[in-house]
Design a protein around this motif. Structure first.
Motif, PDB file in Angstrom:
ATOM      1  N   ALA A  14       0.835  -1.205   0.000  1.00  0.00           N
ATOM      2  CA  ALA A  14       0.000   0.000   0.000  1.00  0.00           C
ATOM      3  C   ALA A  14       0.872   1.257   0.000  1.00  0.00           C
ATOM      4  CB  ALA A  14      -0.936  -0.007   1.205  1.00  0.00           C
ATOM      5  N   GLU A  15       1.952   1.235   0.780  1.00  0.00           N
ATOM      6  CA  GLU A  15       2.829   2.400   0.903  1.00  0.00           C
ATOM      7  C   GLU A  15       3.493   2.759  -0.423  1.00  0.00           C
ATOM      8  OE1 GLU A  15       5.990   3.765   4.256  1.00  0.00           O
ATOM      9  OE2 GLU A  15       6.394   1.826   3.323  1.00  0.00           O
ATOM     10  N   ILE A  16       3.800   1.754  -1.240  1.00  0.00           N
ATOM     11  CA  ILE A  16       4.453   1.994  -2.537  1.00  0.00           C
ATOM     12  C   ILE A  16       3.579   2.869  -3.433  1.00  0.00           C
ATOM     13  CG2 ILE A  16       5.163   0.866  -4.694  1.00  0.00           C
ATOM     14  CD1 ILE A  16       6.022  -1.561  -2.927  1.00  0.00           C
ATOM     15  N   PHE A  17       2.268   2.614  -3.392  1.00  0.00           N
ATOM     16  CA  PHE A  17       1.359   3.279  -4.325  1.00  0.00           C
ATOM     17  C   PHE A  17       0.622   4.480  -3.732  1.00  0.00           C
ATOM     18  CE2 PHE A  17       1.594  -1.194  -5.712  1.00  0.00           C
ATOM     19  CZ  PHE A  17       2.042  -1.013  -7.013  1.00  0.00           C
ATOM     20  N   ALA A  18       0.469   4.513  -2.412  1.00  0.00           N
ATOM     21  CA  ALA A  18      -0.432   5.497  -1.793  1.00  0.00           C
ATOM     22  C   ALA A  18       0.239   6.824  -1.472  1.00  0.00           C
ATOM     23  CB  ALA A  18      -1.023   4.911  -0.515  1.00  0.00           C
ATOM     24  N   THR A  19      -0.547   7.884  -1.583  1.00  0.00           N
ATOM     25  CA  THR A  19      -0.138   9.193  -1.081  1.00  0.00           C
ATOM     26  C   THR A  19      -0.180   9.164   0.446  1.00  0.00           C
ATOM     27  OG1 THR A  19      -1.219  10.183  -3.006  1.00  0.00           O
ATOM     28  CG2 THR A  19      -0.616  11.674  -1.193  1.00  0.00           C
ATOM     29  N   HIS A  20      -1.233   8.519   0.962  1.00  0.00           N
ATOM     30  CA  HIS A  20      -1.394   8.378   2.419  1.00  0.00           C
ATOM     31  C   HIS A  20      -2.250   7.141   2.680  1.00  0.00           C
ATOM     32  CE1 HIS A  20      -1.002  10.186   6.462  1.00  0.00           C
ATOM     33  NE2 HIS A  20      -2.133   9.577   6.712  1.00  0.00           N
ATOM     34  N   CYS A  21      -1.923   6.409   3.746  1.00  0.00           N
ATOM     35  CA  CYS A  21      -2.679   5.209   4.130  1.00  0.00           C
ATOM     36  C   CYS A  21      -3.467   5.468   5.407  1.00  0.00           C
ATOM     37  CB  CYS A  21      -1.734   4.022   4.351  1.00  0.00           C
ATOM     38  SG  CYS A  21      -0.919   3.445   2.853  1.00  0.00           S
ATOM     39  N   PHE A  22      -4.665   4.886   5.459  1.00  0.00           N
ATOM     40  CA  PHE A  22      -5.561   5.027   6.608  1.00  0.00           C
ATOM     41  C   PHE A  22      -5.825   3.613   7.135  1.00  0.00           C
ATOM     42  CE2 PHE A  22      -5.971   8.433   3.668  1.00  0.00           C
ATOM     43  CZ  PHE A  22      -6.229   9.585   4.398  1.00  0.00           C
ATOM     44  N   VAL A  23      -5.153   3.266   8.218  1.00  0.00           N
ATOM     45  CA  VAL A  23      -5.235   1.899   8.758  1.00  0.00           C
ATOM     46  C   VAL A  23      -6.408   1.819   9.732  1.00  0.00           C
ATOM     47  CG1 VAL A  23      -4.020   0.096  10.032  1.00  0.00           C
ATOM     48  CG2 VAL A  23      -2.751   1.600   8.466  1.00  0.00           C
ATOM     49  N   THR A  24      -7.342   0.909   9.466  1.00  0.00           N
ATOM     50  CA  THR A  24      -8.575   0.816  10.258  1.00  0.00           C
ATOM     51  C   THR A  24      -8.874  -0.639  10.606  1.00  0.00           C
ATOM     52  OG1 THR A  24     -10.100   0.401   8.431  1.00  0.00           O
ATOM     53  CG2 THR A  24      -9.474   2.705   8.799  1.00  0.00           C
TER      54      THR A  24
END
Length: 456
Positions: free
Chosen positions: A368-378
């Motif tokens: 997810a980190e490779i592609f995302a601007t920001h991650c929201f872990v829920t």
């Protein structure tokens, strides 16, 4: 015929199944009190019973045999297409369902989306139902004059003999990547469970395998049935020619021997091109007319919870997908990054299920980190685990700090949607159209879709 003692009524046969969490043998007394007149067990000493007890080596296998016999072996009168693999089962099944209905065949689809059939309630349960429920469903579909069944076949169902007495006409293998390793002892055990579907095929059936997957040709060796292969690149298999994948969809030609299928689909992503290849291969094997196949693919414009797109009022897009494995994350997020505008942000909302393979948690964060601007872990169905501990294991996979952890999924999703601007994409992964959070073995109402709708 019942597997659950709480459902037993006067005159029923109760089959005691040793489960992963509870053992049906502990409920034999309850079943008899409720009116069971016979018991099938594994021979465990349960004391003297007031009703006949049939002792067998494998109650799960016995349940499948009894259910098929009780309902009159309904799959003998149906054309049953089984789809197995880690990813792509639901999309491929939906494509086939569209093709067959378009060709005039009364078709039912069974799987993660529930039972999709005219006149039947669509209630999502397990990917593959237990053997008794399954044979009952087949019986009802046969009696309602359905001719074709497209069904997803999970590794759990194969390992637990739920489909042991289903007569499959076609079996399709999509792919194999690490999944369910909390249940299967190893990736090899996972493969062997999938391979059961192909070993059980009679000579008059057809096996169809994805040659692009490293396990595809090995899977083809597991069966005595005639085999067709499809591939992204091998010209000797059923394959795409002139393939074009963009934000507007998938277009190209599929070459299958002397027949060329003109493909135009609004689905996006290379993985969906592979799903289309699988569906066309099955339809081709069944001898469905060329125009019916092409039109059926075109008509299947969206699959619930699979790369499902929702335009938002602010000009951004929410994409909801059931992805819950590292491989699926790579495919879904890679596709979204590819089709997004250069200056657009990609926000990713995700979590990981409790009581499931924990090793994939940091891997999903890494991808997810490779592609995302920001991650929201829920949280995402923590089940009996501590959601905070799950989140801790997930964030162990991040190398940077472009992530926020939320104790409540609603808050995380709303934060991502609030941050989004025109042309941005908010990817919401893991739950699809589920309408619950599984917390401490209780299902509490929760819907990603309901929240997304408020931002449209």
């Amino acid at each position: 015929v019942k597997l659950n003692s709480s459902q037993v009524e006067e005159g029923d046969l109760f089959i005691a199944i040793p489960g992963t969490k509870v053992d049906g043998h502990d409920f034999i007394g309850d079943a008899i009190d409720s009116g069971a007149i016979a018991i099938i067990s594994n021979g465990r000493d349960v004391g003297k019973l007031s009703v006949p007890q049939i002792k067998v080596a494998n109650p799960r296998r016995a349940a499948s045999i009894v259910a098929a016999e009780y309902y009159g072996h309904p799959t003998k009168d149906l054309i049953v297409l089984g789809i197995t693999g880690t990813n792509g089962k639901t999309t491929t099944a939906s494509l086939l369902f569209s093709i067959l209905n378009n060709a005039g065949h009364k078709t039912a689809q069974l799987g993660t989306l529930g039972t999709i059939a005219d006149g039947f309630n669509q209630e999502a349960t397990l990917t593959t139902q237990d053997s008794i429920s399954l044979q009952k469903t087949f019986s009802e579909l046969r009696d309602a004059d359905f001719s074709h069944i497209v069904m997803e076949v999970s590794s759990h169902a194969l390992d637990q003999y739920r489909v042991a007495d289903v007569e499959f006409d076609v079996a399709l293998f999509t792919n194999l990547t690490p999944e369910h390793l909390d249940y299967h002892a190893s990736i090899e055990a996972y493969y062997q469970a999938k391979a059961r579907l192909f070993r059980m095929l009679p000579l008059e059936s057809t096996a169809i395998v994805n040659e692009s997957d490293p396990n595809g040709l090995r899977m083809a060796e597991e069966t005595n049935a005639p085999t067709l292969t499809f591939s992204r690149s091998n010209g000797n298999s059923i394959h795409f020619s002139d393939l074009n994948i963009s934000i507007s969809g998938i277009h190209g030609k599929i070459i299958a021997g002397h027949i060329t299928y003109e493909i135009g689909s609004s689905l996006v992503g290379e993985f969906n091109a592979e799903n289309i290849l699988g569906a066309v291969s099955v339809a081709h094997a069944l001898g469905i007319e060329k125009e019916m196949i092409e039109d059926g693919i075109k008509k299947c414009s969206a699959i619930p919870g699979r790369m499902e797109s929702f335009p938002l009022a602010n000009g951004a897009k929410a994409i909801m997908d059931y992805a819950h494995t590292p491989d699926a994350y790579e495919k879904v997020l890679g596709t979204l990054k590819e089709v997004s505008l250069n200056d657009a942000c990609l926000y990713v909302v995700f979590g990981a299920g409790g009581d499931r393979d924990a090793s994939k948690r940091p891997k999903m964060a890494r991808i997810a980190e490779i592609f995302a601007t920001h991650c929201f872990v829920t949280p995402d169905n923590p089940r009996t685990e501590d959601p905070d501990q799950i989140s801790k294991e997930i964030i162990g996979g991040f190398s940077g700090s472009n992530f926020t952890v939320f104790k409540d999924r609603r808050a995380g999703l709303e934060d991502a949607l609030n941050r989004s601007e025109k042309n941005d994409i908010v990817a919401i992964l893991g739950k699809g159209r589920e309408e619950y959070q599984d917390i401490k073995s209780k299902k509490e109402f929760y819907s990603d879709l309901e929240i997304i709708r408020r931002y449209q």
